[in-house]
Design an enzyme around this catalytic site. Structure first.
Site, PDB file in Angstrom:
ATOM      1  N   ASP A 106      41.683  44.396  53.039  1.00 25.34           N
ATOM      2  CA  ASP A 106      40.948  44.572  51.785  1.00 25.34           C
ATOM      3  C   ASP A 106      41.233  43.397  50.847  1.00 25.34           C
ATOM      4  OD1 ASP A 106      40.174  47.018  52.769  1.00 25.34           O
ATOM      5  OD2 ASP A 106      41.765  48.108  51.717  1.00 25.34           O
TER       6      ASP A 106
HETATM    7  N1  URA Z   1      44.364  49.744  55.443  1.00 27.84           N
HETATM    8  C1  URA Z   1      43.870  49.654  54.198  1.00 27.84           C
HETATM    9  O1  URA Z   1      43.691  50.664  53.520  1.00 27.84           O
HETATM   10  N2  URA Z   1      43.580  48.428  53.727  1.00 27.84           N
HETATM   11  C2  URA Z   1      43.795  47.303  54.409  1.00 27.84           C
HETATM   12  O2  URA Z   1      43.526  46.209  53.913  1.00 27.84           O
HETATM   13  C3  URA Z   1      44.313  47.400  55.713  1.00 27.84           C
HETATM   14  C4  URA Z   1      44.593  48.643  56.207  1.00 27.84           C
END
Ligand code: URA
Length: 244
Positions: A106
């Site tokens: 993310d």
């Molecule tokens: N899980 C998440 O919630 N975000 C990420 O970036 C990676 C795994």
């Protein structure tokens, strides 16, 4: 490997644009197996030849691999116009048009992100069938509990009606700081797993991907090429013969 045009091979190895490569060849600065080649359309097998440009020997490689310590604020994309792509962090000599990120982090997640140009390797590393482990350091709004450990380990937690594979949660003396290992990569998976337990992730960093650990000496925002041993470990993790 099939024979290829000299300009294509040199472009693939990052020597320059097609125009620059033709200019180098015309200037007599390119040699294949010791023979100066002035015609950039010359065809040969790059895996079986010694290539020299301006007196420097180039080692041919079919695919490329990088690890990046991703900072928050960048999107896991190579060209999205709606945010700053992670490729903006790469130094000039590592810029390529064919980089593909291995899975997604993310925008606010930090840590280990692999980039490769090998589509089959990417496919296997991200396909649930291969159950490649992803390890995250997680900070939480509320303390994690032994019940969270049990629920995640049981593989009974569901996201949108679909059961998740068993995941390993490691508590620490500070229960707001934990590590979680998951073996698949659903959208926002870590955040949604803790949300399903009534908790909230306040900071997330990936610290390992399959056999690779985020090196402590790789500062946030920096990248480096994988070593040959690291590349080999990745291929072995998904039972794929290395292709050159
Ligand atoms: N899980 C998440 O919630 N975000 C990420 O970036 C990676 C795994």
């Amino acid at each position: 490997m099939a024979i290829q045009r000299l300009d294509k091979v040199l472009g693939h190895l990052g020597v320059g644009t097609r125009k620059e490569i033709h200019k180098l060849a015309r200037a007599g600065l390119v040699a294949v197996d010791g023979e100066v080649i002035t015609d950039a359309a010359h065809k040969f097998d790059p895996t079986r030849s010694r290539i020299e440009v301006a007196g420097e020997t180039l080692v041919y490689q079919a695919f490329f691999y990088l690890m990046l310590n991703k900072p928050a604020g960048y999107i896991t994309s190579t060209k999205d116009p709606h945010g700053t792509p992670i490729t903006a962090l790469l130094p000039e000599e590592c810029q390529r048009k064919d980089w593909m990120p291995v899975g997604r982090l993310d925008q606010d997640t930090e840590g280990l992100l692999l980039l490769t140009t090998d589509g089959e390797l990417l496919h296997r590393l991200t396909h649930p069938r291969w159950k490649v482990a992803k390890r995250y350091y997680v900070e939480l709004a509320a303390p994690a509990t032994p019940e969270d450990v049990a629920v995640f380990a049981a593989g009974t937690l569901k996201l949108e009606g679909e059961a998740l594979q068993p995941a390993q949660l490691y508590l620490s003396p500070d229960p707001h700081k934990v590590e979680l290992v998951i073996h698949e990569g659903k959208f926002h998976q870590v955040k949604r797993m803790f949300a399903a337990r009534g908790n909230q992730v306040t900071y997330l960093k990936r610290v390992a991907f399959g056999p690779l650990l985020l090196p402590p000496n790789l500062p946030t925002g920096e990248s480096r090429e994988l070593s040959p041993a690291e590349v080999q470990a990745l291929y072995e993790a998904v039972d794929l013969p290395m292709r050159r």
